[in-house]
Design a protein around this motif. Sequence first.
Motif, PDB file in Angstrom:
ATOM      1  N   PRO A   1      42.392  14.105 -13.903  1.00 32.03           N
ATOM      2  CA  PRO A   1      41.064  14.682 -13.655  1.00 32.03           C
ATOM      3  C   PRO A   1      40.001  13.600 -13.434  1.00 32.03           C
ATOM      4  CG  PRO A   1      41.753  15.015 -15.945  1.00 32.03           C
ATOM      5  CD  PRO A   1      42.918  14.440 -15.237  1.00 32.03           C
ATOM      6  N   GLY A   2      40.203  12.449 -14.043  1.00 35.45           N
ATOM      7  CA  GLY A   2      39.244  11.356 -13.864  1.00 35.45           C
ATOM      8  C   GLY A   2      39.207  10.869 -12.430  1.00 35.45           C
ATOM      9  N   LEU A   3      40.371  10.826 -11.786  1.00 35.87           N
ATOM     10  CA  LEU A   3      40.438  10.390 -10.396  1.00 35.87           C
ATOM     11  C   LEU A   3      39.690  11.375  -9.496  1.00 35.87           C
ATOM     12  CD1 LEU A   3      41.837   7.989  -8.955  1.00 35.87           C
ATOM     13  CD2 LEU A   3      43.689   9.535  -8.380  1.00 35.87           C
ATOM     14  N   ILE A   4      39.890  12.646  -9.775  1.00 33.54           N
ATOM     15  CA  ILE A   4      39.187  13.678  -9.000  1.00 33.54           C
ATOM     16  C   ILE A   4      37.685  13.582  -9.208  1.00 33.54           C
ATOM     17  CG2 ILE A   4      38.836  16.178  -8.835  1.00 33.54           C
ATOM     18  CD1 ILE A   4      41.903  16.412  -9.479  1.00 33.54           C
ATOM     19  N   ALA A   5      37.291  13.396 -10.458  1.00 32.22           N
ATOM     20  CA  ALA A   5      35.860  13.308 -10.750  1.00 32.22           C
ATOM     21  C   ALA A   5      35.238  12.074 -10.097  1.00 32.22           C
ATOM     22  CB  ALA A   5      35.652  13.272 -12.265  1.00 32.22           C
ATOM     23  N   MET A   6      35.945  10.965 -10.179  1.00 33.43           N
ATOM     24  CA  MET A   6      35.416   9.695  -9.656  1.00 33.43           C
ATOM     25  C   MET A   6      35.205   9.769  -8.150  1.00 33.43           C
ATOM     26  SD  MET A   6      34.690   6.441 -10.266  1.00 33.43           S
ATOM     27  CE  MET A   6      33.425   6.617  -9.035  1.00 33.43           C
ATOM     28  N   PHE A   7      36.212  10.218  -7.412  1.00 33.52           N
ATOM     29  CA  PHE A   7      36.135  10.209  -5.955  1.00 33.52           C
ATOM     30  C   PHE A   7      35.808  11.578  -5.369  1.00 33.52           C
ATOM     31  CE2 PHE A   7      38.763   6.582  -7.149  1.00 33.52           C
ATOM     32  CZ  PHE A   7      38.074   5.569  -6.512  1.00 33.52           C
ATOM     33  N   ARG A   8      35.488  12.523  -6.235  1.00 34.74           N
ATOM     34  CA  ARG A   8      35.161  13.886  -5.799  1.00 34.74           C
ATOM     35  C   ARG A   8      36.211  14.428  -4.820  1.00 34.74           C
ATOM     36  NH1 ARG A   8      29.249  11.421  -5.597  1.00 34.74           N
ATOM     37  NH2 ARG A   8      29.214  11.074  -7.817  1.00 34.74           N
ATOM     38  N   PHE A   9      37.451  14.309  -5.210  1.00 31.58           N
ATOM     39  CA  PHE A   9      38.534  14.877  -4.393  1.00 31.58           C
ATOM     40  C   PHE A   9      38.574  16.379  -4.607  1.00 31.58           C
ATOM     41  CE2 PHE A   9      41.012  10.610  -4.681  1.00 31.58           C
ATOM     42  CZ  PHE A   9      40.338  10.131  -3.569  1.00 31.58           C
ATOM     43  N   GLU A  10      37.546  17.036  -4.107  1.00 33.47           N
ATOM     44  CA  GLU A  10      37.418  18.481  -4.292  1.00 33.47           C
ATOM     45  C   GLU A  10      37.125  19.121  -2.942  1.00 33.47           C
ATOM     46  OE1 GLU A  10      34.113  17.873  -6.663  1.00 33.47           O
ATOM     47  OE2 GLU A  10      35.154  17.848  -8.585  1.00 33.47           O
ATOM     48  N   GLY A  11      37.252  20.442  -2.883  1.00 33.23           N
ATOM     49  CA  GLY A  11      36.916  21.161  -1.655  1.00 33.23           C
ATOM     50  C   GLY A  11      37.693  20.608  -0.472  1.00 33.23           C
TER      51      GLY A  11
ATOM     52  N   TRP B   1      38.085  17.808   0.488  1.00 31.06           N
ATOM     53  CA  TRP B   1      38.715  16.505   0.271  1.00 31.06           C
ATOM     54  C   TRP B   1      39.736  16.537  -0.864  1.00 31.06           C
ATOM     55  CZ3 TRP B   1      33.451  17.174   1.086  1.00 31.06           C
ATOM     56  CH2 TRP B   1      33.020  16.776   2.359  1.00 31.06           C
ATOM     57  N   ALA B   2      40.179  17.729  -1.210  1.00 32.69           N
ATOM     58  CA  ALA B   2      41.073  17.885  -2.367  1.00 32.69           C
ATOM     59  C   ALA B   2      42.382  17.125  -2.176  1.00 32.69           C
ATOM     60  CB  ALA B   2      41.357  19.368  -2.617  1.00 32.69           C
ATOM     61  N   ASN B   3      42.801  16.959  -0.950  1.00 35.01           N
ATOM     62  CA  ASN B   3      44.099  16.331  -0.720  1.00 35.01           C
ATOM     63  C   ASN B   3      44.029  14.862  -0.328  1.00 35.01           C
ATOM     64  OD1 ASN B   3      45.545  18.699  -1.250  1.00 35.01           O
ATOM     65  ND2 ASN B   3      44.936  19.491   0.771  1.00 35.01           N
ATOM     66  N   ARG B   4      42.823  14.298  -0.365  1.00 38.31           N
ATOM     67  CA  ARG B   4      42.714  12.893   0.034  1.00 38.31           C
ATOM     68  C   ARG B   4      43.327  11.986  -1.037  1.00 38.31           C
ATOM     69  NH1 ARG B   4      37.048  10.236   2.044  1.00 38.31           N
ATOM     70  NH2 ARG B   4      37.329  11.564   3.873  1.00 38.31           N
ATOM     71  N   SER B   5      44.072  10.983  -0.622  1.00 38.89           N
ATOM     72  CA  SER B   5      44.659  10.028  -1.573  1.00 38.89           C
ATOM     73  C   SER B   5      43.736   8.817  -1.709  1.00 38.89           C
ATOM     74  CB  SER B   5      46.007   9.555  -1.060  1.00 38.89           C
ATOM     75  OG  SER B   5      45.812   8.735   0.077  1.00 38.89           O
ATOM     76  N   PRO B   6      43.892   8.052  -2.798  1.00 37.85           N
ATOM     77  CA  PRO B   6      43.086   6.843  -2.950  1.00 37.85           C
ATOM     78  C   PRO B   6      43.193   5.898  -1.759  1.00 37.85           C
ATOM     79  CG  PRO B   6      44.133   7.366  -5.022  1.00 37.85           C
ATOM     80  CD  PRO B   6      44.686   8.338  -4.014  1.00 37.85           C
ATOM     81  N   SER B   7      44.395   5.730  -1.208  1.00 42.82           N
ATOM     82  CA  SER B   7      44.491   4.759  -0.116  1.00 42.82           C
ATOM     83  C   SER B   7      43.743   5.259   1.121  1.00 42.82           C
ATOM     84  CB  SER B   7      45.956   4.453   0.206  1.00 42.82           C
ATOM     85  OG  SER B   7      46.598   5.625   0.642  1.00 42.82           O
ATOM     86  N   THR B   8      43.797   6.558   1.391  1.00 44.53           N
ATOM     87  CA  THR B   8      42.986   7.109   2.487  1.00 44.53           C
ATOM     88  C   THR B   8      41.509   6.886   2.201  1.00 44.53           C
ATOM     89  OG1 THR B   8      44.633   8.862   2.557  1.00 44.53           O
ATOM     90  CG2 THR B   8      42.672   9.144   3.930  1.00 44.53           C
ATOM     91  N   GLN B   9      41.131   7.148   0.951  1.00 44.54           N
ATOM     92  CA  GLN B   9      39.746   6.941   0.544  1.00 44.54           C
ATOM     93  C   GLN B   9      39.313   5.506   0.852  1.00 44.54           C
ATOM     94  OE1 GLN B   9      37.557   9.158  -0.630  1.00 44.54           O
ATOM     95  NE2 GLN B   9      35.943   7.649  -0.897  1.00 44.54           N
ATOM     96  N   GLY B  10      40.189   4.553   0.549  1.00 41.27           N
ATOM     97  CA  GLY B  10      39.896   3.154   0.845  1.00 41.27           C
ATOM     98  C   GLY B  10      39.606   2.940   2.318  1.00 41.27           C
ATOM     99  N   GLY B  11      40.376   3.595   3.174  1.00 42.84           N
ATOM    100  CA  GLY B  11      40.138   3.488   4.607  1.00 42.84           C
ATOM    101  C   GLY B  11      38.786   4.039   5.005  1.00 42.84           C
ATOM    102  N   TYR B  12      38.430   5.192   4.450  1.00 46.66           N
ATOM    103  CA  TYR B  12      37.123   5.775   4.770  1.00 46.66           C
ATOM    104  C   TYR B  12      35.986   4.901   4.245  1.00 46.66           C
ATOM    105  CZ  TYR B  12      38.936  10.048   6.838  1.00 46.66           C
ATOM    106  OH  TYR B  12      39.526  10.944   7.679  1.00 46.66           O
ATOM    107  N   GLN B  13      36.224   4.294   3.066  1.00 45.12           N
ATOM    108  CA  GLN B  13      35.191   3.382   2.530  1.00 45.12           C
ATOM    109  C   GLN B  13      34.936   2.252   3.534  1.00 45.12           C
ATOM    110  OE1 GLN B  13      34.335   5.325  -0.976  1.00 45.12           O
ATOM    111  NE2 GLN B  13      33.610   3.228  -0.769  1.00 45.12           N
TER     112      GLN B  13
END
Lengths: 468, 468, 468
Positions: free
Chosen positions: B370-380, B382-394
């Motif tokens: 749940p901390g990972l979801i809260a931190m990166f708001r992987f909700e709605g 973006w529920a299926n986004r992975s950390p590595s994808t997130q890194g790319g978007y960053q």
Amino acid sequence: MANTNMRWKLPTICFVLQIIMIILFGFFVRSNIESDPHWAEYKETQNITSDNENEFYYRYSSFQDVHVMIFVGFGFLMTFLQKYGFGSVAFNFMLAAFGIQWAILMQGWFHSFEDGKILIGVENLINADFCVGSVCIAFGGVLGKVSPVQVLVMTLFQVTLFSVNEWVLLNQLHVIDAGGSMTIHTFGAYFGLTVAFILRRPKLNERNHNEGSVYHSDIFAMIGTLFLWMYWPSFNSAVSNHGDAQHRAAINTYCSLASSVLTTIAISSAVNKTGKLDMVHIQNATLAGGVAVGTAAEMMLTPYGSLIVGFICGIVSTLGYKYLSPLLTSKLGLHDTCGIHNLHGMPGIIGGIVGAVTAAAATEDVYTAPGLIAMFRFEGDWANRSPSTQGGYQAAGICVSLAFAFVGGTIVGLILKLPIWGEPADENCFEDAVYWEIPNEEEEVETSNQYVAHEPQYHNTLKMSEEP
Amino acid sequence: MANTNMRWKLPTICFVLQIIMIILFGFFVRSNIESDPHWAEYKETQNITSDNENEFYYRYSSFQDVHVMIFVGFGFLMTFLQKYGFGSVAFNFMLAAFGIQWAILMQGWFHSFEDGKILIGVENLINADFCVGSVCIAFGGVLGKVSPVQVLVMTLFQVTLFSVNEWVLLNQLHVIDAGGSMTIHTFGAYFGLTVAFILRRPKLNERNHNEGSVYHSDIFAMIGTLFLWMYWPSFNSAVSNHGDAQHRAAINTYCSLASSVLTTIAISSAVNKTGKLDMVHIQNATLAGGVAVGTAAEMMLTPYGSLIVGFICGIVSTLGYKYLSPLLTSKLGLHDTCGIHNLHGMPGIIGGIVGAVTAAAATEDVYTAPGLIAMFRFEGDWANRSPSTQGGYQAAGICVSLAFAFVGGTIVGLILKLPIWGEPADENCFEDAVYWEIPNEEEEVETSNQYVAHEPQYHNTLKMSEEP
Amino acid sequence: MANTNMRWKLPTICFVLQIIMIILFGFFVRSNIESDPHWAEYKETQNITSDNENEFYYRYSSFQDVHVMIFVGFGFLMTFLQKYGFGSVAFNFMLAAFGIQWAILMQGWFHSFEDGKILIGVENLINADFCVGSVCIAFGGVLGKVSPVQVLVMTLFQVTLFSVNEWVLLNQLHVIDAGGSMTIHTFGAYFGLTVAFILRRPKLNERNHNEGSVYHSDIFAMIGTLFLWMYWPSFNSAVSNHGDAQHRAAINTYCSLASSVLTTIAISSAVNKTGKLDMVHIQNATLAGGVAVGTAAEMMLTPYGSLIVGFICGIVSTLGYKYLSPLLTSKLGLHDTCGIHNLHGMPGIIGGIVGAVTAAAATEDVYTAPGLIAMFRFEGDWANRSPSTQGGYQAAGICVSLAFAFVGGTIVGLILKLPIWGEPADENCFEDAVYWEIPNEEEEVETSNQYVAHEPQYHNTLKMSEEP
């Protein structure tokens, strides 16, 4: 010519006042339940589960912001004078340090007195700072023209009068004034102006060249301006009800202040022949918006209402500095060193009126029924008061504050006029050298003046007259 | 030569902008539920028992720290110029006071718009200050070379562009950037540099002797530096999630900043022939660590990771001041008054990269599920986004911010180049006397120059040319 | 004569220290549970419903106030020297930025070490700032007489000794000292004085003319004074127990400080032949009240007890500046640049004594039975300790702190006396030009001196000697 030697006068009054404070604190002042070890027991009786419910956590950071405004804000705002930086910042420090003690007692007797003791907590510290704020304002009117002994005497009386006026407004008229447009600014400014008028010096302007800034003193003053400006939202929200009221007061004040800045700059440029800006305006009139929402900020003034108030006050205040202050000096002989009439007087009255109108216009629709009661404390003796009646009482609060200021200021002014307080002569006004040891460039002397004043930030009068 | 008389231009633009603000606030801006009297009702529906749950108590003291950074921090940081102290602190004051109003509207339409109204609370005030921070940064690039009217025009456009860029990053790319390495620093710096490049003045360096500090102006600047440095942990944690995220962001920023100080001092001494330190480096590069953890501070960057980031950025930034800035000026004609490329540009990009890497490396092990979801708001969406994808978007967020900065900066630079805004001539750059009434030593004149300039903190050009 | 070229020494020591910090942080330092994503899980196990229960919200605003005291407070307090403003504010910045990192490690090993890791949260940041406070104090004793390398070496050793002394007091003697009268002030001052004594320079006073203030440097110093004074209530309450203890500590400190101001002014005027005030006293002795309630502020010292403590310390401290400091210099050759003996030494010891007496006088009646246990942590090994025994241990704490200061100071002083650290020569003491690039008035040179020094805020020695 008055004897400005402070050697016995100043130590005596400081010691006497401080010893009286200790005795009175010893008899009267104790910690309230929230700062007493019995808090743990009390918490249980009140079903409080978290220490976060201690008043300390609702108010302390606001208190610190207000504290900065009183000591750094007012202190540095007044350092704009080229040769009165020491007196500005240090006499303000002195008056505030004494004033807060006396205010805790005076306000405590009126508001926190239980079973023969004044029970204090963080809110008392905030209110003491508020009370002293009105003295800082008045000090701005007589800055550079009074001795430190006069400053302490004025503080003693003004804190007393402030507390009585505040009691009349809050407890008798049941007026709302969380940010003190009336109790702090209107009272403080007109009290200070009345004192300045009684102490007027007809020949001052012909003789004194020190009343003005230099480049760096104007930058020092901006430290004061900015800390006042930034922390004003804390000032107006510091003693508001928990939750939405405190939140709203901060937002409204923020808006009003932002608006003042732009109209101050506009008018400052417009009234100058070549469109150049004047630092005096920036240092002062930008703050008028904060003064003018002191009463209404916690009400539903709305952000755009706040912008309008700030808009108007930036204009009024800047025009006051440009046109009204010189007129008051030339026509009435009323010399107002910091222009407190423009920054606190007129905006304070506007703030009182805005508060009265906002209160009168309050509806259950906007505030909710319990919200209206909470906002205006329509409880106990005042349970049946309507918003429009409240508006009338708010307006009465302005008049009472003015009356206290004029009558009190006259009496205190006459007391300060007694030739025993070590008042400076006209030619020594606005000059630290009368009351301060001023650093000189020893090197200059020792090297027998091979080059001219290599660090001439300051020369006192005596020094200069020795030079060829 | 341009007409620098501001008499009609400046008042007109101030009034027009402020009136527009009032009208738009009137139509759109209202208190949100937490600053509205309906809060009491709302509390009940949410089973909130304590007013301490009001957002105000989570965010207000952070807000005040950020507020100090914008007004005192940036304002005083720029007072290092010997004759531009008024302009530095007061134009920064002006742009920020206007900018926060416009930012509340722009950001409000994107993020707080409900049923036709922008509902504001303390978080909106913080975000408005953040947005204005990017304008303060850009202002540092053109400091001393533009008129106050140009400053306001730039603010108007830059706040608009900032808000659009921020919306693209946060809402479209779903990027995390709580401390604004990308949205505030990268965008602000490269926008400002692009504007500075468009407005370049090829003959500036030959003619102008005012671009430098004097002893006391360097100390004034340290007031700005220290308040920025001390409050930066509040800046990077101000809008983080409640609880551990806010706590962590403050700690990581504190570590990064501490590390920057030592490497800045090391490099400053090492690049000087006699090992002497340069105040320019201390004033600026010590802050690079705060810029560079803007994105990652609330992530699990860890304290030692933060030290490493600060270590690198202190070096990069100081070397930038020593070698890169002179090069940019001599080769590209890009004159960057405050060295924003070194303090905000390069460290901002580094911060974006650090954020991307830290995000990509995030695991459930470290953050909890749940901390990972809260931190990166992987909700709605973006529920299926992975950390590595997130890194790319960053990482994409850095590029988008740069694109907005270059394209937006070019357009705004061209607008500011129009010869109607009262730009100063080359020889009047970095000099307050063009736009300000400067205090002069009246005594000097009146006493017919018996001794030389006993308080010569400032002489404007005209004055000096009258002297023999 | 020593080689004051810092080019290799300073960068080397900075890099070595910072790299060691990174390595040690990498091995040891991690976020504690309150700043870790596992907080959410932990909250559930502890039945914590609100994020407001996170330590961050109890301590962070106090932390920021303490942070301001360390960096702006101490930094600017020392800018009173006319030609040492850069060194004062920047070397203080440097030592504190390094010191907090090393303090987090040292204090962490003693107090926050779990399973091989130091787990840090906001309270660790406060304690690191506290530890560094003692170094800032000691730095005041040697200000202007040491090289930046010596400052870093002193910091390294002093932080180590501080942490050991603190551990002995808090964990072995089980002493209460939340505001650090003993651990911070007594230890810091006598450590610094011992170092200053070892490094004494017998010919300093004959040669050096720079040890003194100029007008504006005294005003800069007041920025430091006021921020220390205003935020001292946060300092003394920052690590107290939640709720009433923190609340009480703030109130008592506020009272003590207010009282110091009046007696400082009284004595400053009384000891001057013409009754003039001395800025040195106002800048320093007004703070003595805060030092002297460091131990007892969180106890039931009561507001009037605090006023009495402040009353006495304002007197003692001011008399120390006037009479004792010159005596120490002339008789012992002990030169104490900032008068730390008067501001931290004597008031620190008084504070320790006040704490011992207040602890010994504690009763269940005043504190309640659980309150007494909570206040003095009469738990575990100390469950059976009585208040009077506690008083004895408190007194022992003073002696231990003094012993650590004298022995530690002697050893560190001897290390600093090694001729390898780039110590300045006597004639370069109190002068920034040895270690800093100083801004000069280029214009003056370029226009071949048609008029004398129009902005002579600063000339370094070399420069002056070139003039006719």
